[in-house]
Structure formats: C-alpha cells, structure tokens
Design a protein around this motif. Structure first.
Motif, PDB file in Angstrom:
ATOM      1  N   VAL A 238      65.024 -17.392 182.857  1.00 22.92           N
ATOM      2  CA  VAL A 238      65.896 -18.317 183.595  1.00 22.92           C
ATOM      3  C   VAL A 238      67.324 -17.764 183.670  1.00 22.92           C
ATOM      4  CG1 VAL A 238      66.854 -20.651 183.720  1.00 22.92           C
ATOM      5  CG2 VAL A 238      64.495 -20.314 182.944  1.00 22.92           C
ATOM      6  N   GLU A 239      67.938 -17.557 182.517  1.00 20.88           N
ATOM      7  CA  GLU A 239      69.350 -17.153 182.511  1.00 20.88           C
ATOM      8  C   GLU A 239      69.549 -15.725 183.001  1.00 20.88           C
ATOM      9  OE1 GLU A 239      71.933 -19.157 182.220  1.00 20.88           O
ATOM     10  OE2 GLU A 239      70.414 -20.709 182.093  1.00 20.88           O
ATOM     11  N   CYS A 240      68.717 -14.795 182.557  1.00 25.06           N
ATOM     12  CA  CYS A 240      68.870 -13.411 183.024  1.00 25.06           C
ATOM     13  C   CYS A 240      68.656 -13.315 184.539  1.00 25.06           C
ATOM     14  CB  CYS A 240      67.930 -12.488 182.262  1.00 25.06           C
ATOM     15  SG  CYS A 240      68.407 -12.292 180.512  1.00 25.06           S
ATOM     16  N   PRO A 241      67.599 -13.897 185.116  1.00 25.00           N
ATOM     17  CA  PRO A 241      67.450 -13.846 186.577  1.00 25.00           C
ATOM     18  C   PRO A 241      68.592 -14.529 187.327  1.00 25.00           C
ATOM     19  CG  PRO A 241      65.377 -14.444 185.578  1.00 25.00           C
ATOM     20  CD  PRO A 241      66.406 -14.454 184.478  1.00 25.00           C
TER      21      PRO A 241
ATOM     22  N   VAL B 137      68.340 -19.616 193.913  1.00 26.11           N
ATOM     23  CA  VAL B 137      67.012 -19.964 193.415  1.00 26.11           C
ATOM     24  C   VAL B 137      67.163 -20.768 192.132  1.00 26.11           C
ATOM     25  CG1 VAL B 137      64.855 -19.007 192.496  1.00 26.11           C
ATOM     26  CG2 VAL B 137      65.987 -17.898 194.435  1.00 26.11           C
ATOM     27  N   ASP B 138      66.375 -21.816 191.980  1.00 24.27           N
ATOM     28  CA  ASP B 138      66.351 -22.606 190.752  1.00 24.27           C
ATOM     29  C   ASP B 138      65.352 -21.946 189.800  1.00 24.27           C
ATOM     30  OD1 ASP B 138      66.089 -24.423 188.694  1.00 24.27           O
ATOM     31  OD2 ASP B 138      65.895 -26.173 190.004  1.00 24.27           O
ATOM     32  N   PHE B 139      65.831 -21.015 188.989  1.00 24.25           N
ATOM     33  CA  PHE B 139      64.951 -20.292 188.083  1.00 24.25           C
ATOM     34  C   PHE B 139      64.403 -21.188 186.979  1.00 24.25           C
ATOM     35  CE2 PHE B 139      67.319 -16.864 190.100  1.00 24.25           C
ATOM     36  CZ  PHE B 139      66.270 -16.048 190.491  1.00 24.25           C
ATOM     37  N   GLY B 140      65.104 -22.266 186.661  1.00 19.71           N
ATOM     38  CA  GLY B 140      64.569 -23.232 185.702  1.00 19.71           C
ATOM     39  C   GLY B 140      63.306 -23.885 186.230  1.00 19.71           C
TER      40      GLY B 140
ATOM     41  N   TYR C 274      60.500 -21.329 186.202  1.00 17.83           N
ATOM     42  CA  TYR C 274      60.017 -21.161 184.827  1.00 17.83           C
ATOM     43  C   TYR C 274      59.102 -22.315 184.417  1.00 17.83           C
ATOM     44  CZ  TYR C 274      60.272 -21.096 179.701  1.00 17.83           C
ATOM     45  OH  TYR C 274      59.966 -21.112 178.370  1.00 17.83           O
ATOM     46  N   ARG C 275      59.526 -23.539 184.736  1.00 16.92           N
ATOM     47  CA  ARG C 275      58.695 -24.698 184.394  1.00 16.92           C
ATOM     48  C   ARG C 275      57.371 -24.666 185.142  1.00 16.92           C
ATOM     49  NH1 ARG C 275      63.839 -26.746 184.540  1.00 16.92           N
ATOM     50  NH2 ARG C 275      63.626 -27.581 186.635  1.00 16.92           N
ATOM     51  N   ALA C 276      57.381 -24.233 186.390  1.00 15.43           N
ATOM     52  CA  ALA C 276      56.145 -24.138 187.171  1.00 15.43           C
ATOM     53  C   ALA C 276      55.227 -23.069 186.585  1.00 15.43           C
ATOM     54  CB  ALA C 276      56.458 -23.822 188.635  1.00 15.43           C
ATOM     55  N   GLN C 277      55.789 -21.938 186.158  1.00 13.22           N
ATOM     56  CA  GLN C 277      54.986 -20.881 185.529  1.00 13.22           C
ATOM     57  C   GLN C 277      54.375 -21.386 184.230  1.00 13.22           C
ATOM     58  OE1 GLN C 277      57.716 -17.544 185.056  1.00 13.22           O
ATOM     59  NE2 GLN C 277      56.556 -16.363 186.555  1.00 13.22           N
TER      60      GLN C 277
END
Length: 156
Positions: free
Chosen positions: A105-108, A136-139, A142-145
């Motif tokens: 999340v944070e790195c991307p 992009v909402d990487f959070g 991440y939750r979807a993954q």
C-alpha cells in the motif's frame, strides 16, 4: 510474534534504495489509420494495476507495480502500454504483520507518480495525447487481494 519481541516504532527504518523500469512495452497495432479514427471518436481507456512483492535477503524487498493501459476507439485498439516499475526497499525494525500493508500500500503509493509520468511520456511519444492516470487507491487494491486469498497465505 508477541508484543515483547517487537522492536519499538522508533527503531523502524524504511529506505528506498533504488527505483527502475523492469519492463516497458508500447504497441499501436493499427497505426497510422487509428489517428483518423480517434479524431472522430475519442478512445475509451482501460487501466489495470497490480502490485507484487519479492523478498530480497533478510532486510530487502522489491515492490513491483504493473500497470496496463489500453485505449480502444470502437473495437479498434489505438494503443496498449504495459509498465512494470520496480523499487528496492531496505526495511529494518518493522513488525512482520506491518510488512504487507507497508509494501503493498504505502510503497506503491510513493511509486505511483513516477510510474504515471513514465506511462504519460510513452503514450505521448507514441503519437497520442498524454493520458494522466487518476490516483489509485492501493489500500482498496490490497484489501481486494487479501479477500481473494485462501486462509493462511501471505500476499506477495
């Protein structure tokens, strides 16, 4: 891991060691006729984003963001650009349970502006108007993954 064994937050270190293009591909399979078609009908843009992590030694991690942008006018492909953008991170003193959200999340989130510029330049250099990707909402990604993974597995 118990709280007694976790290192204090003050000792945590996250260092960006390097960033790089792992792979970049641009295709315009219907050039030059596509330029006339896109003047008549603005192309639809489809964007796919993925993130994965590779451990590189005891304190090293590679975060790789893959972004594919495809533009079509009607059923004709205007262009497809694919980017694999990598970063190498040195991480020390971060509790293991905090590594997945940090790396996925944070790195991307920090990488994205650089990848967005590379894609915009490639599209513009391909003869098309530059496409500035929305953040992009990487959070959420991440939750979807995590929701799609079997119990007990780690995200990569």
């Amino acid at each position: 891991m118990s709280e007694e064994n976790e290192q204090p937050q003050g000792d945590a270190q996250v260092v960006l060691l390097t960033q790089y293009i792992r792979d970049l591909s641009f295709e315009s399979p219907n050039a030059p006729s596509i330029f006339r078609l896109i003047e008549e009908k603005k192309p639809a843009i489809n964007v796919n984003v993925g993130v994965r992590v590779n451990q590189m030694g005891a304190e090293g991690y590679e975060t790789v963001m893959t972004i594919t942008v495809e533009a079509k006018s009607e059923d004709t492909v205007a262009f497809v650009v694919e980017l694999e953008y990598g970063t190498l991170w040195g991480i020390r003193g971060v509790p293991e349970q905090h590594l997945p959200p940090l790396l996925l999340v944070e790195c991307p989130r920090l990488m994205f502006p650089f990848a967005r510029r590379i894609l915009a330049d490639a599209i513009r250099d391909g003869g098309f108007p530059a496409v500035l990707l929305e953040p992009v909402d990487f959070g959420a990604l991440y939750r979807a993954q995590r929701g799609a993974m079997p119990e007990g597995t780690k995200p990569n």
